[in-house]
Design a protein around this motif. Structure first.
Motif, short mmCIF file in Angstrom:
data_model
loop_
_atom_site.label_atom_id
_atom_site.label_comp_id
_atom_site.label_asym_id
_atom_site.label_seq_id
_atom_site.Cartn_x
_atom_site.Cartn_y
_atom_site.Cartn_z
N PHE A 140 24.10 -34.04 12.81
CA PHE A 140 23.50 -33.26 11.73
C PHE A 140 24.17 -31.89 11.60
O PHE A 140 24.35 -31.38 10.48
CB PHE A 140 22.00 -33.08 11.98
CG PHE A 140 21.23 -34.36 11.98
CD1 PHE A 140 21.10 -35.12 10.84
CD2 PHE A 140 20.62 -34.81 13.14
CE1 PHE A 140 20.39 -36.31 10.82
CE2 PHE A 140 19.90 -36.00 13.15
CZ PHE A 140 19.78 -36.74 12.00
N LEU A 141 24.54 -31.30 12.73
CA LEU A 141 25.21 -29.99 12.69
C LEU A 141 26.55 -30.07 11.96
O LEU A 141 26.83 -29.25 11.07
CB LEU A 141 25.42 -29.47 14.12
CG LEU A 141 26.23 -28.18 14.24
CD1 LEU A 141 25.54 -27.02 13.54
CD2 LEU A 141 26.47 -27.84 15.71
N PHE A 142 27.36 -31.06 12.32
CA PHE A 142 28.68 -31.20 11.68
C PHE A 142 28.54 -31.53 10.19
O PHE A 142 29.28 -30.99 9.36
CB PHE A 142 29.49 -32.28 12.39
CG PHE A 142 29.92 -31.90 13.78
CD1 PHE A 142 30.38 -30.61 14.05
CD2 PHE A 142 29.86 -32.80 14.83
CE1 PHE A 142 30.77 -30.23 15.32
CE2 PHE A 142 30.24 -32.43 16.11
CZ PHE A 142 30.70 -31.15 16.36
N LEU A 143 27.60 -32.39 9.85
CA LEU A 143 27.38 -32.73 8.44
C LEU A 143 26.93 -31.50 7.65
O LEU A 143 27.39 -31.29 6.51
CB LEU A 143 26.34 -33.84 8.32
CG LEU A 143 26.76 -35.24 8.79
CD1 LEU A 143 25.59 -36.21 8.70
CD2 LEU A 143 27.93 -35.75 7.94
N ASN A 144 26.06 -30.72 8.25
CA ASN A 144 25.58 -29.51 7.58
C ASN A 144 26.71 -28.51 7.36
O ASN A 144 26.85 -27.92 6.28
CB ASN A 144 24.47 -28.88 8.43
CG ASN A 144 23.64 -27.88 7.65
OD1 ASN A 144 23.93 -27.56 6.50
ND2 ASN A 144 22.59 -27.38 8.27
N LEU A 145 27.54 -28.31 8.39
CA LEU A 145 28.67 -27.38 8.27
C LEU A 145 29.66 -27.85 7.22
O LEU A 145 30.15 -27.06 6.40
CB LEU A 145 29.37 -27.24 9.62
CG LEU A 145 28.64 -26.43 10.70
CD1 LEU A 145 29.34 -26.58 12.04
CD2 LEU A 145 28.57 -24.96 10.30
N ILE A 146 29.96 -29.16 7.22
CA ILE A 146 30.91 -29.71 6.24
C ILE A 146 30.38 -29.55 4.82
O ILE A 146 31.09 -29.10 3.91
CB ILE A 146 31.21 -31.19 6.55
CG1 ILE A 146 31.99 -31.30 7.87
CG2 ILE A 146 31.99 -31.83 5.40
CD1 ILE A 146 32.15 -32.73 8.35
N GLN A 147 29.11 -29.92 4.62
CA GLN A 147 28.52 -29.85 3.29
C GLN A 147 28.44 -28.41 2.79
O GLN A 147 28.72 -28.13 1.62
CB GLN A 147 27.13 -30.47 3.30
CG GLN A 147 26.52 -30.65 1.91
CD GLN A 147 25.28 -31.51 1.94
OE1 GLN A 147 24.90 -32.05 2.98
NE2 GLN A 147 24.63 -31.66 0.79
N MET A 148 28.10 -27.48 3.69
CA MET A 148 27.99 -26.08 3.28
C MET A 148 29.36 -25.49 2.91
O MET A 148 29.48 -24.73 1.95
CB MET A 148 27.35 -25.26 4.39
CG MET A 148 26.91 -23.88 3.95
SD MET A 148 25.74 -23.93 2.56
CE MET A 148 24.41 -24.86 3.31
N ASN A 149 30.38 -25.86 3.67
CA ASN A 149 31.72 -25.37 3.35
C ASN A 149 32.23 -25.97 2.04
O ASN A 149 32.99 -25.32 1.31
CB ASN A 149 32.68 -25.70 4.49
CG ASN A 149 32.64 -24.67 5.60
OD1 ASN A 149 33.25 -23.61 5.51
ND2 ASN A 149 31.91 -24.97 6.67
N ILE A 150 31.81 -27.19 1.71
CA ILE A 150 32.14 -27.78 0.41
C ILE A 150 31.49 -26.99 -0.71
O ILE A 150 32.11 -26.70 -1.75
CB ILE A 150 31.71 -29.26 0.36
CG1 ILE A 150 32.57 -30.10 1.30
CG2 ILE A 150 31.79 -29.80 -1.06
CD1 ILE A 150 32.13 -31.54 1.43
N LEU A 178 21.57 -23.57 -4.10
CA LEU A 178 22.04 -24.85 -3.59
C LEU A 178 22.20 -24.82 -2.07
O LEU A 178 21.85 -25.77 -1.37
CB LEU A 178 23.37 -25.21 -4.25
CG LEU A 178 23.98 -26.59 -3.90
CD1 LEU A 178 23.04 -27.70 -4.30
CD2 LEU A 178 25.33 -26.75 -4.59
N ALA A 179 22.72 -23.71 -1.56
CA ALA A 179 22.94 -23.58 -0.11
C ALA A 179 21.62 -23.58 0.65
O ALA A 179 21.47 -24.28 1.66
CB ALA A 179 23.72 -22.30 0.18
N LEU A 180 20.65 -22.80 0.19
CA LEU A 180 19.36 -22.74 0.87
C LEU A 180 18.61 -24.05 0.78
O LEU A 180 17.89 -24.44 1.70
CB LEU A 180 18.52 -21.60 0.28
CG LEU A 180 18.99 -20.19 0.61
CD1 LEU A 180 18.18 -19.16 -0.17
CD2 LEU A 180 18.86 -19.93 2.10
#
Length: 305
Positions: A140-150, A178-180
């Motif tokens: 979940f951490l990696f997915l969250n970081l990837i999605q937020m950087n997108i 969108l980020a929040l």
């Protein structure tokens, strides 16, 4: 010139920032000193120490983001500082939330009393269960970081043609929503797990009380006290984090985000979760509570000299 309410809210946030660092720092200090002395640490001490460490990081990141939003908006609409702050917030919030959830799961398996073979199997292997949960949450951490950087990349590319500061701030408000929203969705996963653990703890306590009534025993036995202490800890976490999530959602509204006074009110409520829950954990842990009482007594003696 800032208004009086804004100054008061700023003072409140700073006080909560100090208390949050003191309470979490106290937990880390006591557990680390005890670990150095005894050369061993219990599972609960390890969880509390890691939780407090990431809480300190989250408190600092939250303060930096609030300061940037209130007093230096251009800082947050620049790509590199924004990526650093958002990544740090995701990282610290992820581990502080998941370790609070792991604490709820630990209470459930250590104190809960169910005859299910699956529950007993997991109870006997609680350390492996916690380790597997920690590893699984990294997904979940990696997915969250990837999605937020997108999201950040999309906002930067869409905003390249806007040269004025006002247009960039307007575009940043849309990105913030969108980020929040994304951060809130990822935060709901551990919150839901903690809520399920709390429901099982309540059910276990109810079964225990029914059994004791049938046996005509006193209700305040050690197991009952352990149940109540765990339920209070998990319930306080759920209530405080629910208010934290609600503030995240409200703060994502563009009109709220651009209102400095309203944004500071929400930030103050968010800081209550980060500072208050640690005090509740200290009061609910015998070792930490005893160390806190001893420290306050020594401080009082020195002040009276």
């Amino acid at each position: 010139m800032e208004s009086a309410p804004q100054n008061i809210l700023t003072l409140i946030i700073v006080i909560q920032f100090i208390f949050g660092n003191l309470s979490n720092g106290f937990m880390v200090l006591v557990n680390c000193v005890d670990w150095i002395k005894t050369r061993k640490a219990s599972s609960i001490d390890k969880i509390l120490t890691i939780l407090a460490t990431f809480r300190i990081g989250l408190i600092w990141v939250t303060l930096v983001y609030w300061f940037g939003a209130q007093y230096h908006s251009p800082l947050l609409i620049t790509e590199t500082p924004l990526r650093i702050i958002v990544s740090a917030w995701i990282f610290t919030n992820h581990f502080s939330l998941w370790f609070a959830t792991i604490l709820s799961i630990f209470y459930l398996f250590k104190i809960g009393n169910f005859s299910s073979p699956s529950f007993l199997y997991l109870k006997w292997r609680i350390k492996k269960v916690i380790l597997m949960i920690q590893l699984a949450t990294l997904i979940f951490l990696f997915l969250n970081l990837i999605q937020m950087n997108i999201h950040i990349t999309d906002w930067i590319h869409q905003d390249e043609g806007n040269a004025t500061l006002d247009s960039r701030i307007s575009g940043f408000s849309k990105f913030s929503y969108l980020a929040l929203f994304t951060l809130t969705m990822y935060s709901l996963i551990p919150f839901t797990v903690a809520l399920i653990s709390f429901c099982f703890l309540l059910f276990s306590q109810w079964k225990h009380l029914q059994k004791m009534k049938s046996n005509s025993k006193e209700h305040r036995d050690p197991r009952t006290k352990a149940h109540i202490s765990a339920i209070k800890s998990v319930l306080s976490f759920l209530l405080l984090y629910a208010s934290f999530l609600l503030c995240l959602i409200i703060a994502s509204i563009p009109s709220i985000y651009q209102n400095h006074l309203a944004y500071s009110v929400l930030q103050s409520i968010k800081m209550i979760y980060l500072s208050s829950h640690s005090f509740i954990l200290i009061l609910g842990n015998p070792k930490l509570r005893q160390a806190c009482v001893l420290m306050l007594w020594q401080l009082r003696c020195r002040l009276q000299r």
